[in-house]
Scaffold this active site. Structure first.
Site, PDB file in Angstrom:
ATOM      1  N   HIS A  78       2.598  -5.188  -4.304  1.00 30.55           N
ATOM      2  CA  HIS A  78       2.524  -3.815  -4.815  1.00 30.55           C
ATOM      3  C   HIS A  78       3.621  -3.474  -5.828  1.00 30.55           C
ATOM      4  O   HIS A  78       3.722  -2.336  -6.265  1.00 30.55           O
ATOM      5  CB  HIS A  78       2.559  -2.828  -3.643  1.00 30.55           C
ATOM      6  CG  HIS A  78       1.342  -2.915  -2.790  1.00 30.55           C
ATOM      7  ND1 HIS A  78       1.304  -3.664  -1.637  1.00 30.55           N
ATOM      8  CD2 HIS A  78       0.119  -2.372  -2.921  1.00 30.55           C
ATOM      9  CE1 HIS A  78       0.099  -3.569  -1.091  1.00 30.55           C
ATOM     10  NE2 HIS A  78      -0.645  -2.791  -1.851  1.00 30.55           N
ATOM     11  N   HIS A 127      -4.952  -8.568  -4.914  1.00 31.35           N
ATOM     12  CA  HIS A 127      -5.048  -8.941  -3.502  1.00 31.35           C
ATOM     13  C   HIS A 127      -6.257  -8.271  -2.851  1.00 31.35           C
ATOM     14  O   HIS A 127      -6.880  -7.391  -3.422  1.00 31.35           O
ATOM     15  CB  HIS A 127      -3.752  -8.595  -2.754  1.00 31.35           C
ATOM     16  CG  HIS A 127      -3.389  -7.148  -2.775  1.00 31.35           C
ATOM     17  ND1 HIS A 127      -2.734  -6.554  -3.840  1.00 31.35           N
ATOM     18  CD2 HIS A 127      -3.586  -6.155  -1.875  1.00 31.35           C
ATOM     19  CE1 HIS A 127      -2.538  -5.276  -3.584  1.00 31.35           C
ATOM     20  NE2 HIS A 127      -3.059  -5.003  -2.392  1.00 31.35           N
ATOM     21  N   HIS A 170      -5.311  -4.072   4.664  1.00 28.17           N
ATOM     22  CA  HIS A 170      -5.502  -5.417   4.139  1.00 28.17           C
ATOM     23  C   HIS A 170      -5.882  -6.373   5.269  1.00 28.17           C
ATOM     24  O   HIS A 170      -5.237  -6.338   6.324  1.00 28.17           O
ATOM     25  CB  HIS A 170      -4.205  -5.926   3.515  1.00 28.17           C
ATOM     26  CG  HIS A 170      -3.606  -4.992   2.527  1.00 28.17           C
ATOM     27  ND1 HIS A 170      -2.704  -4.002   2.886  1.00 28.17           N
ATOM     28  CD2 HIS A 170      -3.797  -4.868   1.198  1.00 28.17           C
ATOM     29  CE1 HIS A 170      -2.354  -3.330   1.799  1.00 28.17           C
ATOM     30  NE2 HIS A 170      -3.000  -3.824   0.771  1.00 28.17           N
ATOM     31  N   GLU A 223      -4.370   2.175  13.802  1.00 24.48           N
ATOM     32  CA  GLU A 223      -4.191   3.453  13.110  1.00 24.48           C
ATOM     33  C   GLU A 223      -4.774   4.648  13.847  1.00 24.48           C
ATOM     34  O   GLU A 223      -4.201   5.730  13.849  1.00 24.48           O
ATOM     35  CB  GLU A 223      -4.791   3.395  11.700  1.00 24.48           C
ATOM     36  CG  GLU A 223      -4.030   2.471  10.775  1.00 24.48           C
ATOM     37  CD  GLU A 223      -4.443   2.608   9.329  1.00 24.48           C
ATOM     38  OE1 GLU A 223      -4.817   3.722   8.903  1.00 24.48           O
ATOM     39  OE2 GLU A 223      -4.384   1.591   8.610  1.00 24.48           O
ATOM     40  N   GLU A 254      -1.318  -0.420  -7.088  1.00 23.44           N
ATOM     41  CA  GLU A 254      -2.389  -1.085  -6.346  1.00 23.44           C
ATOM     42  C   GLU A 254      -3.151  -1.933  -7.352  1.00 23.44           C
ATOM     43  O   GLU A 254      -3.426  -1.486  -8.471  1.00 23.44           O
ATOM     44  CB  GLU A 254      -3.343  -0.069  -5.712  1.00 23.44           C
ATOM     45  CG  GLU A 254      -2.745   0.742  -4.589  1.00 23.44           C
ATOM     46  CD  GLU A 254      -2.491  -0.052  -3.318  1.00 23.44           C
ATOM     47  OE1 GLU A 254      -2.703  -1.270  -3.282  1.00 23.44           O
ATOM     48  OE2 GLU A 254      -2.058   0.574  -2.339  1.00 23.44           O
ATOM     49  N   GLU A 264      -6.281  -4.256  -6.433  1.00 23.70           N
ATOM     50  CA  GLU A 264      -7.031  -4.742  -5.272  1.00 23.70           C
ATOM     51  C   GLU A 264      -8.502  -4.992  -5.552  1.00 23.70           C
ATOM     52  O   GLU A 264      -9.115  -4.292  -6.348  1.00 23.70           O
ATOM     53  CB  GLU A 264      -6.955  -3.707  -4.146  1.00 23.70           C
ATOM     54  CG  GLU A 264      -5.559  -3.446  -3.657  1.00 23.70           C
ATOM     55  CD  GLU A 264      -5.471  -2.426  -2.543  1.00 23.70           C
ATOM     56  OE1 GLU A 264      -4.513  -2.513  -1.766  1.00 23.70           O
ATOM     57  OE2 GLU A 264      -6.350  -1.543  -2.434  1.00 23.70           O
TER      58      GLU A 264
END
Length: 171
Positions: free
Chosen positions: A24, A31, A68, A86, A112, A114
Site C-alpha cells: 500500500h 495485489h 485480502h 470483523e 490501493e 488491487e
C-alpha cells in the site's frame, strides 16, 4: 509479525507474498483483495464504517468487509474468515460475483492497487463488529443506499463505489 498478502500480475496470477504495508506504499503494488457485500433476510445491505485507526480511508463508509485473501485461501474462504474476525459471525452462504482492477491514492499516505473480487453473503444471525476494524455499521435497503451514495459520494470508499456500480449493472 508481518501481515502477508498476495502480489499478483494483471491476470490475477500470484507472483509472491508481500507485506500488506509494502503493498500500500506509494502508488501501491498490485495485489489480490476482496469486498464482501453482506445482506440480511430483509435484503438490507450491511455498510460498515472503517475504524479511525485504518491507515487508508479511515472513518469512511465501506462495504460489509474489505480485506485480502491469504496464501492458499480462496476468496470464499477468506470471506468466511473475515466474517468471523470483523463481524464475529459466520455463514455458509457466500457467492462469488465478479472482480475488477482499480488503483487509487489516499492523500500522500499510500494507495490501493488491487484486483478486487466481490462476493455476496447472506446472513440471518446477529453481528458484533470488531471495533479495531469497524467503528460503526448500519443496514440499508438498496434504494436508500443508492440515494445516499449519490448525494454523499465523499463518505464512501472508492472501491465500494466501483463495486456497487458494477453490481447494479450486472443484476
Amino acid at each position: 509479525m508481518q501481515d502477508l498478502i498476495l502480489q499478483v500480475d494483471k491476470n490475477d496470477s500470484i507472483i509472491r507474498e508481500i507485506s500488506k504495508e509494502k503493498a500500500h506504499q506509494g502508488k501501491g503494488i498490485l495485489h489480490r483483495a476482496f469486498l464482501a457485500m453482506v445482506f440480511n433476510e430483509k435484503e438490507q445491505f450491511l455498510l460498515t464504517k472503517r475504524s479511525k485507526s485504518k491507515k487508508l480511508w479511515p472513518d469512511f463508509w465501506d462495504g460489509s468487509i474489505a480485506s485480502h485473501p491469504k496464501k492458499g485461501e480462496s476468496q470464499e474462504q477468506a470471506t468466511k474468515r473475515r466474517m468471523i474476525e470483523e463481524l464475529r459471525t459466520n455463514t455458509k452462504d457466500v457467492k462469488y460475483l465478479f472482480k475488477f482492477h482499480y488503483q487509487v491514492p489516499y492523500k500522500d499516505i499510500g494507495s490501493e492497487n488491487e484486483i478486487c473480487a466481490v462476493l455476496k453473503v447472506k446472513i440471518s444471525g446477529k453481528i458484533s463488529p470488531n471495533p479495531e476494524e469497524i467503528s460503526e455499521c448500519r443496514w440499508m435497503d438498496i434504494e436508500s443506499f443508492k440515494k445516499d451514495l449519490s448525494a454523499n459520494p465523499e463518505k464512501y470508499t472508492p472501491w465500494l463505489k466501483i463495486a456497487f456500480k458494477k453490481y447494479e449493472s450486472e443484476k
